[in-house]
Structures are given as C-alpha cells and as structure tokens.
Design a protein around this motif. Structure first.
Motif, PDB file in Angstrom:
ATOM      1  N   THR A 269     -19.666   1.613  14.406  1.00  0.00           N
ATOM      2  CA  THR A 269     -21.030   1.157  14.150  1.00  0.00           C
ATOM      3  C   THR A 269     -21.985   1.717  15.193  1.00  0.00           C
ATOM      4  OG1 THR A 269     -20.021  -0.887  13.333  1.00  0.00           O
ATOM      5  CG2 THR A 269     -22.407  -0.862  13.548  1.00  0.00           C
TER       6      THR A 269
ATOM      7  N   ARG B 178     -23.053   5.221  14.056  1.00  0.00           N
ATOM      8  CA  ARG B 178     -24.047   5.183  12.985  1.00  0.00           C
ATOM      9  C   ARG B 178     -25.404   4.730  13.519  1.00  0.00           C
ATOM     10  NH1 ARG B 178     -22.019   0.915   9.516  1.00  0.00           N
ATOM     11  NH2 ARG B 178     -23.969   1.275   8.362  1.00  0.00           N
TER      12      ARG B 178
ATOM     13  N   GLU C 165     -27.188   7.508  15.491  1.00  0.00           N
ATOM     14  CA  GLU C 165     -27.781   8.532  14.628  1.00  0.00           C
ATOM     15  C   GLU C 165     -29.136   8.078  14.096  1.00  0.00           C
ATOM     16  OE1 GLU C 165     -24.757   9.031  11.695  1.00  0.00           O
ATOM     17  OE2 GLU C 165     -23.512  10.356  12.960  1.00  0.00           O
TER      18      GLU C 165
END
Length: 328
Positions: A173, A176, A179
């Motif tokens: 997580t 992600r 990003e």
C-alpha cells in the motif's frame, strides 16, 4: 520564561529523512502516554524542556492522543505558547488522523472530509498555523487511496502542513500511495511504524524494504516494546509496573516465562556491549540507515537522558546480531 540550553545541538545526531531535505533527530519525543488530561502539567513542561535542551527537536502527536482524545495536542499548545514561541522554527511538530476522533460517520478512517477537518481541529488545539508533518494514521480499505492521498496533498497545498507521512501502512500500500503522492507533487517523506527487536512486522510486510527502495524515511514507535526491552521486567513483573496499574498497552499475558527469559538473555548481550537493555534496543532499531529516528516516550526526565545514551554505540557485530535473532 524558559531559555533553551545553548549547547542543545552539540550532542544529538540528525539524520536526513529519505532523500528529502529534512533532518530528524535520531531520537524523537512522542506524546502518546503522558500528555493527556490525567498527566501533571508541570512534569509535561519539564519533559519538553529536557528533550529540547538535549537536541530533540521533534515532538510527535496525533489527534486522539490523551486520554481524552485531543488533550495531548491541547497541552502541547499551552506549552508552546507559554515557553516555545521563540523556538517554533527550531521545532518539528507532527500530528496524525485516522483513528476514531468524534461521533458520526465523519470522525474516523481516511476520507477527505475527516482528514482535513481533523487537521483544522489539531491546529486550533495546538495554536499553530501549520504542522511540519501530517500523517494518515492507518490504512483504510473502504476509502479510495486516491481520496486519502489527495487530502494529504491538499493539506500541504493549503499551507497547513509542510510534509506528509503514512503510519501503519504495509509495503504494497505504501508503494501505491507513493505513486499517487508523486503524481500530486506532494512532499511525502516518512513512514511511522511499530518496530523493535520483539516486533519485526515491517521486515515481513515489505514496509522497510519498500521504504528503502523509494528513499522514504522511517520513524519507529514502540522501540522498547512498551517497556519490555528495559530492565523493568528482569526479575518478573513489579507490583508498581504499568502492567499492574494500566493494562491498556502492555498486557500481563504478554510477559510469559519465555518472553521474560528472552528479556534476560538480551540484557546479557547489552551488558557485554556496555549498555543497558533499553540503550541496546534503541541502538538496534537505529543500526542501519533505513530508520531515520526512534520515538521515545517518558514519564521522567531521566528516562529521556538515558535513552539518548543509545546513540553512543549503534554498531553491532555480526555475532551480536545473530545472537539477538536466535534469541527472538
């Protein structure tokens, strides 16, 4: 009026947080346990003075720290106003939102509504225009990650936070989230996670490895495993210990015979290194560059001074590390 020690920056070690420009003291001061509405205000002030006088520039809070949620931030706000106004630019103040803070559907987890409302409340309690780091306190599977990260980015864009962080995230997580925050040009620099000799979750869930690959900092909370990694329990469980007085954080059931034997074995290694068990435990967390800082709590000034001594020796031999691993 409080006057900070002139030599306050002469002994503390400061580590760059990931690839950012920000440096954190190797030892940071957390307000989790001893700054709520049940604590002694004069002692709170003394703890803050002791920390800052010895180079601890980072005070870490969350919206729900107490007990009573919000009371730690309120007390810090009073201390800052009365004693630290002249030193605001020398301090790093961090806070978080993500756990239950008020009733109803908007007082918990990771929605934009909750995070931004919570930050406004935190700033008001502390009497600040901005915090240096604003964290999302825990992962929320029911809110789109884009929404949560967007709220963090908005906090920075609105001038209410300088940097953002994530707490209690796993490696997948984290990647992600990073990003998304990169796309939003949001200065995400740090992860706050539990880490100690007794709790190596961040080594198992990819957090530590991913943070290193992404060049993000890590600040470790509970590095002393709620006091288990101290000399407090070498001879069993004292009647006046926190376990007996307040079992909210460390349960008596956790101090099994096997665990007590591990504590005694680790203490022997520490003594061979010329350290207390607490000093060695903190040094172990800081042994490599992947951890930027350790968060300590304290109820007495002497505990802060004792913990800082860990910085005198954060190097371990391969044999010492192997013994620690085999023991735990």
């Amino acid at each position: 009026m409080y006057q900070a020690a002139k030599e306050r920056y002469t002994t503390m070690q400061y580590n760059r947080c990931g690839k950012s420009g920000l440096k954190l003291p190797a030892v940071s001061f957390g307000f989790w346990h001893n700054f709520g509405d049940t604590a002694n205000y004069e002692m709170m002030k003394t703890l803050c003075f002791t920390a800052f006088d010895h180079g601890i520039t980072h005070f870490d809070l969350a919206n729900n720290y107490g007990p009573k949620p919000g009371s730690a931030e309120t007390n810090l706000g009073k201390i800052l106003k009365e004693n630290f106004t002249a030193y605001r630019d020398e301090l790093l103040i961090s806070t978080k939102a993500g756990y239950l803070m008020w009733d109803g559907p908007y007082g918990d987890w990771g929605s934009r509504k909750y995070l931004l409302a919570s930050l406004d409340q935190s700033l008001k309690r502390m009497g600040l225009d901005y915090v240096d780091i604003f964290y999302h306190h825990r992962m929320d599977a029911d809110t789109p990650l884009e929404e949560t990260m967007g709220a963090l980015a908005q906090a920075v864009a609105g001038g209410k936070a300088l940097y953002v962080g994530l707490s209690n995230y796993n490696g997948e997580t984290l990647k992600r989230a990073a990003e998304i925050l990169d796309d939003l040009k949001c200065p995400f620099i740090i992860n706050q996670n539990r880490y100690s000799i007794f709790d190596r979750t961040i080594e198992q869930n990819g957090l530590k490895e991913t943070a290193k690959a992404l060049e993000k900092g890590i600040i470790a909370f509970s590095p002393l495993a709620q006091g288990m990694l101290t000399d407090r329990y070498l001879n069993g469980i004292p009647e006046d210990s926190r376990v007996k007085r307040d079992g909210r954080f460390l349960k008596e059931a956790a101090l099994t015979d096997e665990r007590l034997e591990q504590i005694r074995g680790l203490n022997e290694i520490a003594l061979q290194r010329g350290q207390t068990l607490a000093e060695m435990a903190l040094a172990w967390v800081l042994k490599d560059d992947e951890v930027t800082s350790v968060l300590i709590g304290a109820s007495k000034p002497g505990q802060i001074l004792d913990n800082i001594k860990a910085l005198d020796n954060c190097s371990f031999t391969e044999e010492e590390l192997k013994k620690i691993d085999e023991m735990c």
